[in-house]
Design a protein around this motif. Structure first.
Motif, PDB file in Angstrom:
ATOM      1  N   LYS A  44       2.977 -14.023  23.440  1.00 54.95           N
ATOM      2  CA  LYS A  44       3.748 -15.497  23.422  1.00 54.95           C
ATOM      3  C   LYS A  44       4.551 -15.357  21.922  1.00 54.95           C
ATOM      4  CE  LYS A  44       3.053 -20.199  22.990  1.00 54.95           C
ATOM      5  NZ  LYS A  44       4.092 -20.733  23.711  1.00 54.95           N
ATOM      6  N   ALA A  45       3.684 -14.732  20.980  1.00 51.27           N
ATOM      7  CA  ALA A  45       4.464 -14.649  19.541  1.00 51.27           C
ATOM      8  C   ALA A  45       5.808 -14.076  19.440  1.00 51.27           C
ATOM      9  CB  ALA A  45       3.385 -14.195  18.465  1.00 51.27           C
TER      10      ALA A  45
ATOM     11  N   SER B 240       7.407 -19.163  26.431  1.00 48.81           N
ATOM     12  CA  SER B 240       7.987 -19.566  25.130  1.00 48.81           C
ATOM     13  C   SER B 240       8.329 -21.086  25.287  1.00 48.81           C
ATOM     14  CB  SER B 240       9.280 -18.788  24.734  1.00 48.81           C
ATOM     15  OG  SER B 240       9.865 -19.173  23.711  1.00 48.81           O
ATOM     16  N   SER B 241       7.820 -21.781  24.186  1.00 52.71           N
ATOM     17  CA  SER B 241       8.198 -23.218  24.270  1.00 52.71           C
ATOM     18  C   SER B 241       9.504 -23.141  23.659  1.00 52.71           C
ATOM     19  CB  SER B 241       7.100 -23.932  23.335  1.00 52.71           C
ATOM     20  OG  SER B 241       7.146 -23.430  22.114  1.00 52.71           O
TER      21      SER B 241
ATOM     22  N   ALA C 229       4.357 -21.555  30.603  1.00 54.38           N
ATOM     23  CA  ALA C 229       3.248 -20.870  31.214  1.00 54.38           C
ATOM     24  C   ALA C 229       3.147 -19.224  30.979  1.00 54.38           C
ATOM     25  CB  ALA C 229       3.252 -21.046  32.769  1.00 54.38           C
ATOM     26  N   ASP C 230       2.090 -18.436  31.081  1.00 59.76           N
ATOM     27  CA  ASP C 230       1.956 -17.006  30.866  1.00 59.76           C
ATOM     28  C   ASP C 230       1.901 -16.612  32.251  1.00 59.76           C
ATOM     29  OD1 ASP C 230       0.926 -14.638  30.529  1.00 59.76           O
ATOM     30  OD2 ASP C 230      -0.188 -14.834  28.774  1.00 59.76           O
TER      31      ASP C 230
ATOM     32  N   THR D  66       6.246  -8.589  30.201  1.00 55.05           N
ATOM     33  CA  THR D  66       4.722  -9.017  30.116  1.00 55.05           C
ATOM     34  C   THR D  66       3.948  -8.058  29.529  1.00 55.05           C
ATOM     35  OG1 THR D  66       3.968  -8.682  32.152  1.00 55.05           O
ATOM     36  CG2 THR D  66       5.003 -10.740  31.903  1.00 55.05           C
ATOM     37  N   GLU D  67       2.894  -8.197  28.902  1.00 54.40           N
ATOM     38  CA  GLU D  67       1.953  -7.257  28.320  1.00 54.40           C
ATOM     39  C   GLU D  67       1.277  -6.312  29.322  1.00 54.40           C
ATOM     40  OE1 GLU D  67       0.432  -7.080  24.597  1.00 54.40           O
ATOM     41  OE2 GLU D  67       2.523  -6.967  25.229  1.00 54.40           O
TER      42      GLU D  67
END
Length: 198
Positions: free
Chosen positions: A6-7, A69-70, A91-92, A112-113
């Motif tokens: 997210k970061a 990401s917001s 959402a992730d 994604t991770e």
């Protein structure tokens, strides 16, 4: 090295002093691969600043745009002008449980991770019977700063959807040139469109 958490995506989508231009145009594969479809509900998985979600909404789809990401969603909501046709969801995608399906699920260059193929398999489960999945990804070597797990291969994507309830309608590789901030960048892309038949 990218972590794709997210970061990372908040940094990626936060407006920069150099006018980073996150107001991106719709990728050309979305019109090419979906114009023939009957409109219904659609999910843009990893929607970023919303170019594809907004394009779909402007053509009659009822769209959910989901992103981790917001910052991206704030930019998307600010440019949409289609509040009655788009729902923005933070959402992730690797852990999100939407509890529903859509007639069309699209993803464009989302990372994604967990890696590309796990993501594609997961979002494929959100396609309603009779619906369509459209995957647009980077080919290996298309972006020098992207690690191996951020690249995709059309054969491996198609192999995820070989069960009897799926049909591959398009799978190809292509190259195009974009000009972010006036600088020519060559993108090597992979596009797969699959139909959930049952």
């Amino acid at each position: 090295m990218h972590t794709f958490d997210k970061a990372y995506w908040e940094r990626h989508w936060t407006p920069s002093a150099d006018g980073g231009g996150r107001d991106l145009p719709v990728n050309p594969y979305l019109p090419a691969e979906t114009t023939h479809l009957r409109t219904g509900t659609a999910l843009d998985a990893g929607c970023g600043t919303g170019a594809e979600a907004i394009w779909l909404a402007s053509r009659g789809w009822q769209v959910t745009g989901a992103d981790i990401s917001s910052a991206a969603l704030s930019a998307a909501a600010g440019r949409a002008g289609l509040a009655d046709r788009v729902d923005w969801v933070e959402a992730d995608l690797t852990g999100w449980e939407p509890g529903r399906t859509w007639d069309l699920v699209v993803t464009s260059y989302a990372h994604t991770e967990t890696g590309q193929y796990a993501l594609y398999r997961r979002i494929g489960s959100w396609v309603a019977p009779g619906g369509t999945l459209l995957v647009v990804g980077h080919l290996h070597g298309g972006h020098d700063d992207h690690p191996e797990r951020a690249t995709a291969d059309r054969t491996r994507i198609a192999a995820l959807f070989t069960a009897p309830e799926w049909r591959i309608d398009a799978a190809y590789e292509t190259t195009r040139t974009v000009r972010p901030r006036g600088r020519a960048v060559e993108l090597h892309d992979v596009v797969v469109r699959a139909r959930r038949t049952g």
